[in-house]
Scaffold this motif. Structure first.
Motif, PDB file in Angstrom:
ATOM      1  N   LEU A 253     -13.202  18.201  -4.950  1.00  0.00           N
ATOM      2  CA  LEU A 253     -12.400  19.300  -4.427  1.00  0.00           C
ATOM      3  C   LEU A 253     -13.272  20.332  -3.714  1.00  0.00           C
ATOM      4  N   ARG A 254     -14.459  20.568  -4.227  1.00  0.00           N
ATOM      5  CA  ARG A 254     -15.348  21.553  -3.605  1.00  0.00           C
ATOM      6  C   ARG A 254     -15.740  21.104  -2.190  1.00  0.00           C
ATOM      7  N   LYS A 255     -16.055  19.840  -2.034  1.00  0.00           N
ATOM      8  CA  LYS A 255     -16.406  19.321  -0.717  1.00  0.00           C
ATOM      9  C   LYS A 255     -15.218  19.402   0.230  1.00  0.00           C
ATOM     10  N   ALA A 256     -14.012  19.146  -0.287  1.00  0.00           N
ATOM     11  CA  ALA A 256     -12.809  19.214   0.542  1.00  0.00           C
ATOM     12  C   ALA A 256     -12.586  20.631   1.061  1.00  0.00           C
ATOM     13  N   ILE A 257     -12.754  21.622   0.195  1.00  0.00           N
ATOM     14  CA  ILE A 257     -12.581  23.026   0.607  1.00  0.00           C
ATOM     15  C   ILE A 257     -13.602  23.391   1.685  1.00  0.00           C
ATOM     16  N   HIS A 258     -14.835  22.912   1.506  1.00  0.00           N
ATOM     17  CA  HIS A 258     -15.896  23.192   2.478  1.00  0.00           C
ATOM     18  C   HIS A 258     -15.557  22.590   3.838  1.00  0.00           C
ATOM     19  N   LEU A 259     -15.052  21.346   3.856  1.00  0.00           N
ATOM     20  CA  LEU A 259     -14.697  20.697   5.117  1.00  0.00           C
ATOM     21  C   LEU A 259     -13.561  21.422   5.835  1.00  0.00           C
ATOM     22  N   VAL A 260     -12.593  21.919   5.089  1.00  0.00           N
ATOM     23  CA  VAL A 260     -11.483  22.670   5.701  1.00  0.00           C
ATOM     24  C   VAL A 260     -12.006  23.949   6.337  1.00  0.00           C
TER      25      VAL A 260
ATOM     26  N   LEU B  69       0.841  -1.195   0.000  1.00  0.00           N
ATOM     27  CA  LEU B  69       0.000   0.000   0.000  1.00  0.00           C
ATOM     28  C   LEU B  69       0.870   1.237   0.000  1.00  0.00           C
ATOM     29  N   MET B  70       0.517   2.185  -0.864  1.00  0.00           N
ATOM     30  CA  MET B  70       1.100   3.519  -0.812  1.00  0.00           C
ATOM     31  C   MET B  70       0.043   4.448  -0.221  1.00  0.00           C
ATOM     32  N   TYR B  71       0.437   5.252   0.768  1.00  0.00           N
ATOM     33  CA  TYR B  71      -0.532   6.110   1.440  1.00  0.00           C
ATOM     34  C   TYR B  71       0.149   7.361   1.983  1.00  0.00           C
ATOM     35  N   PHE B  72      -0.657   8.361   2.290  1.00  0.00           N
ATOM     36  CA  PHE B  72      -0.197   9.538   3.024  1.00  0.00           C
ATOM     37  C   PHE B  72      -0.699   9.397   4.461  1.00  0.00           C
ATOM     38  N   PHE B  73       0.207   9.490   5.418  1.00  0.00           N
ATOM     39  CA  PHE B  73      -0.218   9.492   6.818  1.00  0.00           C
ATOM     40  C   PHE B  73      -0.548  10.923   7.222  1.00  0.00           C
ATOM     41  N   MET B  74      -1.454  11.071   8.194  1.00  0.00           N
ATOM     42  CA  MET B  74      -1.777  12.376   8.772  1.00  0.00           C
ATOM     43  C   MET B  74      -1.694  12.249  10.283  1.00  0.00           C
ATOM     44  N   ASN B  75      -0.863  13.048  10.910  1.00  0.00           N
ATOM     45  CA  ASN B  75      -0.598  12.935  12.342  1.00  0.00           C
ATOM     46  C   ASN B  75      -1.779  13.484  13.136  1.00  0.00           C
ATOM     47  N   THR B  76      -2.538  12.576  13.744  1.00  0.00           N
ATOM     48  CA  THR B  76      -3.763  12.965  14.438  1.00  0.00           C
ATOM     49  C   THR B  76      -3.506  13.707  15.748  1.00  0.00           C
ATOM     50  N   ARG B  77      -2.226  13.846  16.139  1.00  0.00           N
ATOM     51  CA  ARG B  77      -1.876  14.584  17.352  1.00  0.00           C
ATOM     52  C   ARG B  77      -1.383  15.990  17.073  1.00  0.00           C
ATOM     53  N   VAL B  78      -1.240  16.329  15.791  1.00  0.00           N
ATOM     54  CA  VAL B  78      -0.667  17.628  15.424  1.00  0.00           C
ATOM     55  C   VAL B  78      -1.648  18.368  14.513  1.00  0.00           C
ATOM     56  N   PRO B  79      -2.065  19.605  14.876  1.00  0.00           N
ATOM     57  CA  PRO B  79      -2.955  20.373  14.008  1.00  0.00           C
ATOM     58  C   PRO B  79      -2.300  20.581  12.629  1.00  0.00           C
ATOM     59  N   PRO B  80      -3.102  20.653  11.574  1.00  0.00           N
ATOM     60  CA  PRO B  80      -4.565  20.656  11.548  1.00  0.00           C
ATOM     61  C   PRO B  80      -5.182  19.266  11.496  1.00  0.00           C
ATOM     62  N   PHE B  81      -4.341  18.218  11.553  1.00  0.00           N
ATOM     63  CA  PHE B  81      -4.850  16.864  11.316  1.00  0.00           C
ATOM     64  C   PHE B  81      -5.428  16.225  12.574  1.00  0.00           C
TER      65      PHE B  81
ATOM     66  N   LEU C 260     -12.786   7.592   9.766  1.00  0.00           N
ATOM     67  CA  LEU C 260     -12.032   8.518  10.626  1.00  0.00           C
ATOM     68  C   LEU C 260     -10.801   9.076   9.920  1.00  0.00           C
ATOM     69  N   ALA C 261     -10.400   8.426   8.825  1.00  0.00           N
ATOM     70  CA  ALA C 261      -9.404   8.944   7.888  1.00  0.00           C
ATOM     71  C   ALA C 261      -8.043   9.305   8.500  1.00  0.00           C
ATOM     72  N   PRO C 262      -7.378   8.377   9.196  1.00  0.00           N
ATOM     73  CA  PRO C 262      -6.019   8.684   9.643  1.00  0.00           C
ATOM     74  C   PRO C 262      -5.011   8.646   8.493  1.00  0.00           C
TER      75      PRO C 262
ATOM     76  N   GLN D 150     -10.575  13.997   6.366  1.00  0.00           N
ATOM     77  CA  GLN D 150     -11.523  13.589   5.335  1.00  0.00           C
ATOM     78  C   GLN D 150     -11.387  14.476   4.101  1.00  0.00           C
ATOM     79  N   ALA D 151     -11.139  15.758   4.346  1.00  0.00           N
ATOM     80  CA  ALA D 151     -10.970  16.691   3.230  1.00  0.00           C
ATOM     81  C   ALA D 151      -9.822  16.284   2.318  1.00  0.00           C
ATOM     82  N   VAL D 152      -8.713  15.861   2.912  1.00  0.00           N
ATOM     83  CA  VAL D 152      -7.566  15.455   2.090  1.00  0.00           C
ATOM     84  C   VAL D 152      -7.917  14.210   1.282  1.00  0.00           C
ATOM     85  N   ASN D 153      -8.681  13.290   1.871  1.00  0.00           N
ATOM     86  CA  ASN D 153      -9.113  12.102   1.132  1.00  0.00           C
ATOM     87  C   ASN D 153     -10.004  12.464  -0.053  1.00  0.00           C
ATOM     88  N   TYR D 154     -10.880  13.453   0.133  1.00  0.00           N
ATOM     89  CA  TYR D 154     -11.724  13.905  -0.975  1.00  0.00           C
ATOM     90  C   TYR D 154     -10.931  14.683  -2.021  1.00  0.00           C
TER      91      TYR D 154
END
Length: 506
Positions: free
Chosen positions: A325-332, A263-275, A464-466, A282-286
């Motif tokens: 992309l529009r949904k991602a911008i809205h979530l951010v 698997l190739m993936y991007f991790f997002m650190n759930t302890r560090v803002p903004p993630f 939950l999109a980690p 979820q926005a990054v996934n969209y």
């Protein structure tokens, strides 16, 4: 082959390249069948006489070492050599040490390994009876797979607590490493003390008398060497995407394409803002286009939103994050983190850099101030796995250690988080996820019902999109004209089995 071999020491290597070289050199107590396809995930006894006898409470494993097994230097293999190997992992601060922390006394040994006189108390051995008894603190459904890893391969009692890559340890398998020149060459020859008949077909004697691995700097160089007959096989490098159509047209009979569990993936650190915000994750996934990322990979890949690989019976394809992309911008905007500074991490592997260049552009589009940080490949994983780094988001990939869902979900188990050498790059720690992983460690077998529960956990975690999973990469094996592919074996864990290959005259 490529330059990504980290070590040729069974207690240290944690790469496909290192394992691919060593799986016919250092045999664990258990191993996998030397066959292609799903049957290659089946466990069989290697140095042990049988598969382990597991107690009713699933915490005690009993094995017996085969009689008459010797190392390539002629010394007998002892039951205590398994204990030596496990304790050596801790002394080396090996990535493999984590696999054995559930053994009773392992944590205490790890904290004070230099003063532990009798070693890990949960491993009892009797050299006369060749018996090995392992006591676990808790049931662990994948422990038999752990016993089949290179980290569990017995080593002599006097094996140093230091990297032996340049002075290889004596072998137990059909081959021994005769020499290793980093960035140049690896040479293997038959182990003079290997007796295939003792293994009842579980470990083949091997066809080649000698294997030479030429380490070259690029896929183009590797392809040229095979096309011109200087080498017989192009390993770990993929056929360059620009050359692949021509290779498929002109040399189809010499090319094999396969999909290893990866698997190739991007991790997002759930302890560090903004993630810290699920909406941002979820926005990054969209926001990303997985189809575009497949184009960046040159087409040798399949898109995915899953944690588990498609070859697993527990795989059920998700459709949670269609490109929007529009949904991602809205979530951010809803998250309140718009305008936050974000650093995107990657290593200096040319094939992987385009993925985070694209990710950085996407993060900018959805409202973040973005910069990139690229570190050397040799230090990347320890850097992002260090708590002090506080890496926010970055590139990661995973190739299975062994064919079991736990091997993937331990990367998302909050109890595996460590200050250094942390593989849970997302620092994902959710109580109900941890509890469900616990429950799924109890069944002895991966039944249809158990696989359905793993599939459901995959989907619930991805809500939950980690991570941002995006590709399962395909692999290629390309051979010279003198190789007879009627003997070709591609194992689900170790890929091409060089011991099984047949070659004719040039």
């Amino acid at each position: 082959m490529d330059e990504a071999t980290d070590y040729l020491d069974p207690g240290l290597s944690d790469t496909t390249e290192g394992w691919g070289v060593m799986w016919n050199v250092y045999l664990p107590l258990l191993g996998y069948r030397h066959v292609s396809g799903p049957a290659g995930a089946r466990l069989v006894p290697y140095l042990a006489t049988t598969l382990p006898r597991i107690s009713h409470d699933r915490r005690t494993y009993r094995l017996t070492l085969r009689d008459g097994i010797r190392y390539s230097n002629g010394a007998p293999v002892k039951a205590s050599d398994f204990k030596t190997a496990v304790e050596r992992n801790f002394r080396l601060d090996s990535a493999g040490a984590a696999f054995f922390r559930n053994i009773v006394g392992a944590e205490a040994f790890a904290r004070g390994s230099k003063t532990q006189k009798h070693g890990i108390r949960g491993i009892a051995v009797n050299n006369t009876k060749r018996s090995i008894v392992i006591h676990l603190a808790e049931p662990q459904a994948d422990f038999s797979n752990v016993l089949a890893s290179e980290f569990a391969a017995p080593v002599p009692g006097d094996a140093p607590a230091a990297d032996t890559s340049l002075h290889p340890l004596p072998a137990t398998g059909p081959y021994e490493i005769k020499s290793y020149q980093p960035k140049s060459r690896i040479v293997e020859e038959r182990n003079p003390n290997f007796q295939a008949w003792r293994f009842h077909g579980a470990v083949p004697a091997g066809n080649p008398d000698r294997i030479t691995w030429d380490i070259v700097p690029s896929a183009s160089t590797a392809l040229h060497r095979v096309l011109t007959g200087k080498d017989d096989w192009m390993s770990y490098y993929q056929v360059p995407s620009k050359r692949l159509p021509a290779m498929e047209q002109k040399h189809r009979s010499r090319l094999r394409i396969f999909t290893p569990p990866n698997l190739m993936y991007f991790f997002m650190n759930t302890r560090v803002p903004p993630f810290t915000s699920p909406k941002v994750r979820q926005a990054v996934n969209y926001a990303i286009s997985r189809r575009w990322l497949k184009r960046l990979a040159g087409g040798l890949a399949d898109t995915t939103e899953n944690i588990l690989p498609p070859s697993y019976p527990s795989f059920r394809a998700h459709d949670l994050y269609r490109h929007d992309l529009r949904k991602a911008i809205h979530l951010v905007r809803e998250s309140g983190y718009g305008g936050k500074r974000v650093i995107v991490w990657n290593h200096d592997v040319p094939a992987d850099l385009p993925y985070t260049e694209y990710l950085a552009a996407v993060l900018h589009q959805i409202g973040f101030h973005v910069s990139e940080r690229v570190v050397t490949a040799g230090s990347y994983w320890t850097t992002i796995g260090n708590e002090k780094t506080q890496a926010q988001i970055g590139f990661a990939n995973w190739v299975q250690d062994y064919p079991h869902p736990l091997d993937w979900f331990e990367l998302l188990d909050g109890r595996t988080i460590t200050a250094t050498h942390n593989s849970n790059y997302a620092n994902f720690d959710v109580d109900w996820v941890n509890r469900e992983i616990d429950r799924l460690t109890l069944p002895k077998k991966l039944t249809r019902a158990v696989n359905s529960r793993w599939a459901a956990l995959d989907r619930r975690v991805m809500r939950l999109a980690p991570w941002v999973p995006f590709l399962n990469q395909e692999g290629t094996d390309f051979f010279s004209t003198r190789v007879d592919l009627a003997c070709y074996v591609n194992n689900v864990l170790y890929e091409f089995d060089y011991a099984s290959i047949c070659v004719g005259k040039k």
